[in-house]
Design a protein around this motif. Structure first.
Motif, mmCIF file in Angstrom:
data_model
loop_
_atom_site.group_PDB
_atom_site.id
_atom_site.type_symbol
_atom_site.label_atom_id
_atom_site.label_comp_id
_atom_site.label_asym_id
_atom_site.label_seq_id
_atom_site.Cartn_x
_atom_site.Cartn_y
_atom_site.Cartn_z
ATOM 1 N N SER A 221 -1.297 57.963 40.946
ATOM 2 C CA SER A 221 -1.829 56.867 40.133
ATOM 3 C C SER A 221 -2.919 56.088 40.855
ATOM 4 N N GLN A 222 -3.012 56.279 42.174
ATOM 5 C CA GLN A 222 -4.007 55.592 42.992
ATOM 6 C C GLN A 222 -4.597 56.567 44.005
ATOM 7 N N LEU A 223 -5.690 56.137 44.610
ATOM 8 C CA LEU A 223 -6.273 56.871 45.723
ATOM 9 C C LEU A 223 -6.249 55.971 46.947
ATOM 10 N N ALA A 224 -5.687 56.476 48.038
ATOM 11 C CA ALA A 224 -5.709 55.755 49.307
ATOM 12 C C ALA A 224 -6.941 56.206 50.076
ATOM 13 N N LEU A 225 -7.784 55.255 50.429
ATOM 14 C CA LEU A 225 -9.056 55.550 51.084
ATOM 15 C C LEU A 225 -8.964 55.272 52.581
ATOM 16 N N VAL A 226 -9.474 56.194 53.387
ATOM 17 C CA VAL A 226 -9.663 55.954 54.811
ATOM 18 C C VAL A 226 -11.099 56.346 55.144
ATOM 19 N N HIS A 227 -11.762 55.519 55.967
ATOM 20 C CA HIS A 227 -13.193 55.752 56.201
ATOM 21 C C HIS A 227 -13.581 55.229 57.567
ATOM 22 N N ILE A 228 -14.324 56.058 58.306
ATOM 23 C CA ILE A 228 -14.932 55.631 59.560
ATOM 24 C C ILE A 228 -16.208 56.433 59.769
ATOM 25 N N GLY A 229 -17.310 55.758 60.090
ATOM 26 C CA GLY A 229 -18.589 56.430 60.297
ATOM 27 C C GLY A 229 -19.530 56.243 59.135
ATOM 28 N N ASP A 230 -20.409 57.229 58.900
ATOM 29 C CA ASP A 230 -21.414 57.078 57.846
ATOM 30 C C ASP A 230 -21.354 58.172 56.780
ATOM 31 N N SER A 231 -20.274 58.966 56.752
ATOM 32 C CA SER A 231 -20.038 59.745 55.540
ATOM 33 C C SER A 231 -19.661 58.738 54.449
ATOM 34 N N ARG A 232 -19.737 59.139 53.193
ATOM 35 C CA ARG A 232 -19.587 58.148 52.126
ATOM 36 C C ARG A 232 -18.664 58.618 51.010
ATOM 37 N N ALA A 233 -18.165 57.632 50.241
ATOM 38 C CA ALA A 233 -17.415 57.899 49.020
ATOM 39 C C ALA A 233 -18.024 57.078 47.894
ATOM 40 N N TYR A 234 -18.176 57.724 46.738
ATOM 41 C CA TYR A 234 -18.727 57.082 45.537
ATOM 42 C C TYR A 234 -17.788 57.345 44.370
ATOM 43 N N VAL A 235 -17.888 56.491 43.342
ATOM 44 C CA VAL A 235 -17.211 56.762 42.081
ATOM 45 C C VAL A 235 -18.226 56.620 40.958
ATOM 46 N N LEU A 236 -18.255 57.611 40.076
ATOM 47 C CA LEU A 236 -19.063 57.559 38.862
ATOM 48 C C LEU A 236 -18.137 57.053 37.759
ATOM 49 N N ARG A 237 -18.425 55.864 37.238
ATOM 50 C CA ARG A 237 -17.544 55.234 36.239
ATOM 51 C C ARG A 237 -18.396 54.544 35.173
ATOM 52 N N ASP A 238 -18.123 54.860 33.918
ATOM 53 C CA ASP A 238 -18.829 54.235 32.788
ATOM 54 C C ASP A 238 -20.346 54.330 32.947
ATOM 55 N N GLY A 239 -20.821 55.465 33.448
ATOM 56 C CA GLY A 239 -22.252 55.687 33.567
ATOM 57 C C GLY A 239 -22.895 55.102 34.799
ATOM 58 N N LEU A 241 -22.937 54.561 39.136
ATOM 59 C CA LEU A 241 -22.486 55.138 40.402
ATOM 60 C C LEU A 241 -22.276 54.006 41.392
ATOM 61 N N PHE A 242 -21.063 53.898 41.946
ATOM 62 C CA PHE A 242 -20.711 52.809 42.841
ATOM 63 C C PHE A 242 -20.228 53.369 44.174
ATOM 64 N N ARG A 243 -20.803 52.861 45.269
ATOM 65 C CA ARG A 243 -20.345 53.273 46.598
ATOM 66 C C ARG A 243 -19.114 52.453 46.970
ATOM 67 N N ILE A 244 -18.052 53.105 47.411
ATOM 68 C CA ILE A 244 -16.802 52.409 47.730
ATOM 69 C C ILE A 244 -16.511 52.429 49.229
ATOM 70 N N THR A 245 -17.469 52.868 50.029
ATOM 71 C CA THR A 245 -17.340 52.803 51.482
ATOM 72 C C THR A 245 -18.495 52.001 52.052
ATOM 73 N N HIS A 246 -18.335 51.581 53.297
ATOM 74 C CA HIS A 246 -19.332 50.767 53.985
ATOM 75 C C HIS A 246 -19.701 51.489 55.275
ATOM 76 N N ASP A 247 -20.982 51.816 55.448
ATOM 77 C CA ASP A 247 -21.402 52.558 56.639
ATOM 78 C C ASP A 247 -21.116 51.763 57.909
ATOM 79 N N HIS A 248 -20.614 52.444 58.929
ATOM 80 C CA HIS A 248 -20.418 51.840 60.249
ATOM 81 C C HIS A 248 -21.605 52.228 61.128
ATOM 82 N N THR A 249 -22.772 51.684 60.801
ATOM 83 C CA THR A 249 -24.001 52.019 61.507
ATOM 84 C C THR A 249 -24.727 50.758 61.929
ATOM 85 N N VAL A 250 -25.664 50.922 62.858
ATOM 86 C CA VAL A 250 -26.479 49.796 63.319
ATOM 87 C C VAL A 250 -27.289 49.219 62.170
#
Length: 359
Positions: A221-239, A241-250
């Motif tokens: 029913s849910q997605l558990a997100l884990v993120h480190i670095g600059d790979s990314r996760a997005y969701v396409l919803r209702d037309g 595109l939203f990024r749901i991760t935050h880059d760990h970059t300078v």
């Protein structure tokens, strides 16, 4: 003239904030004493200072506040209105999600209930320039993951990072405890990568070995997100595109501080320098639960896609692909059409609604 302390009290901005706004050319003092360096402000600057304080209370980013303050009153009002409309739209989407969850969790004996499941696909490509593929991807029953290795042991590092999570495909997920389980898995991934070498945060393609990791774990029913670095996760919803991760970059830290615009970041010479990655000392990943909706399409990708294909292009390809398999092939092809300067890896997953009868 007012001292910085007096001006801070009058404007309800802290001296620390005033010094930052001075550095960002957002609110310069009227005079700086050449001998002591003390900042002095004119009473006429209080109106702009209060505007900055109000906009910060709205949650507006510093870079956008600077743009608003540079406008005449009419255009500034329209810009604030547009910003708040976007905030209200996001709030409305969350309200709809809350209503869905209330309905989803309400007693449902004797009626049809909606069930959600994931349909997914993954693809990794060496690109057109690199001699080896240091990316790793996985799309299993529960785990979706992308990792981008760096250094001489980059390929084994990304593979080890992903492999440390794949047991979750078959492990029982305790209700309410998925983040704890995922935290343990990420610690295992960090140890596995550290065993291959030591990466140094702040070095672009340095001599050390490390890996990014962006993963989603499906609970049903849910997605558990884990993120480190600059790979990314997005969701396409209702037309959209939203990024749901935050880059760990300078460069992302510079954007957050208002020192750089997103447009400037795309060509910045330090755009690939990581602040955090698996293999660095005590890496702390971002972790949270993400609510889903039927019809969502999720994308995980390495920076081999996000640095060469604009988000508008990714949105168009994701929206037009009939299924996850077609989507990953179209995205990888787009990265290679743009020169393929890096390995490119994608995972696409659709949240699909099915119906079951509850007795």
């Amino acid at each position: 003239m007012l001292t910085i302390g007096a001006f801070a009290r009058a404007s309800r901005l802290s001296p620390k904030a005033l010094r930052l706004y001075d550095e960002l050319d957002l609110l310069r003092p009227a005079r700086v004493d050449p001998g002591t360096g003390y900042r002095y402000y004119a009473a006429e600057q209080l109106e702009q200072a209060r505007l900055v304080a109000w906009l910060r209370r709205l949650g507006m980013p510093l870079a956008r506040i600077r743009a608003v303050c540079a406008l005449e009153p009419g255009p500034a009002a329209r810009e604030i209105s547009a910003y708040w409309a976007a905030v209200e739209a996001e709030t409305a989407a969350r309200r709809d999600l809350a209503a869905f969850l209330v309905d989803h969790l309400s007693p449902s004996e004797g009626k049809d209930t909606s069930m959600l499941e994931l349909h997914h696909s993954a693809l990794s490509d060496i690109g057109l320039v690199r001699e080896a593929n240091q990316d790793s991807v996985h799309a299993g029953a529960r785990v979706l993951a992308v990792a981008d290795g760096c250094g001489p042991g980059g390929a084994p590092a990304s593979s080890a990072a992903v492999r440390a999570l794949t047991f979750l495909d078959d492990a029982p997920l305790p209700a309410g405890g998925v983040l704890n389980l995922l935290e343990d898995a990420v610690e295992g991934a960090a140890r596995a990568v550290a065993g291959l070498g030591t990466a140094t945060a702040g070095d672009e393609d340095g001599d050390g070995t490390g890996s990014t990791l962006t993963a989603l774990v499906w609970t049903g029913s849910q997605l558990a997100l884990v993120h480190i670095g600059d790979s990314r996760a997005y969701v396409l919803r209702d037309g959209g595109l939203f990024r749901i991760t935050h880059d760990h970059t300078v460069v992302q830290s510079m954007i957050d501080e208002g020192r750089l615009t997103p447009e400037e970041a795309t060509t910045h010479p330090q755009r690939s320098i990581l602040l955090k990655a698996l293999g660095t000392v005590a890496p702390v990943p971002d972790m949270r639960l993400h609510e889903v909706r039927a019809g969502d399409r999720y994308l995980l990708c390495s920076d081999g896609l996000s640095t060469v294909v604009p988000e508008e292009g990714m949105k168009r390809l994701l929206a037009s692909a009939p299924g996850p398999d077609a989507a990953v092939r179209a995205l990888v092809a787009a990265a290679n059409d743009a020169g393929g300067p890096d390995n490119v890896s994608c995972v696409v997953a659709d949240v699909v609604e099915t119906t079951a009868r509850v007795a």
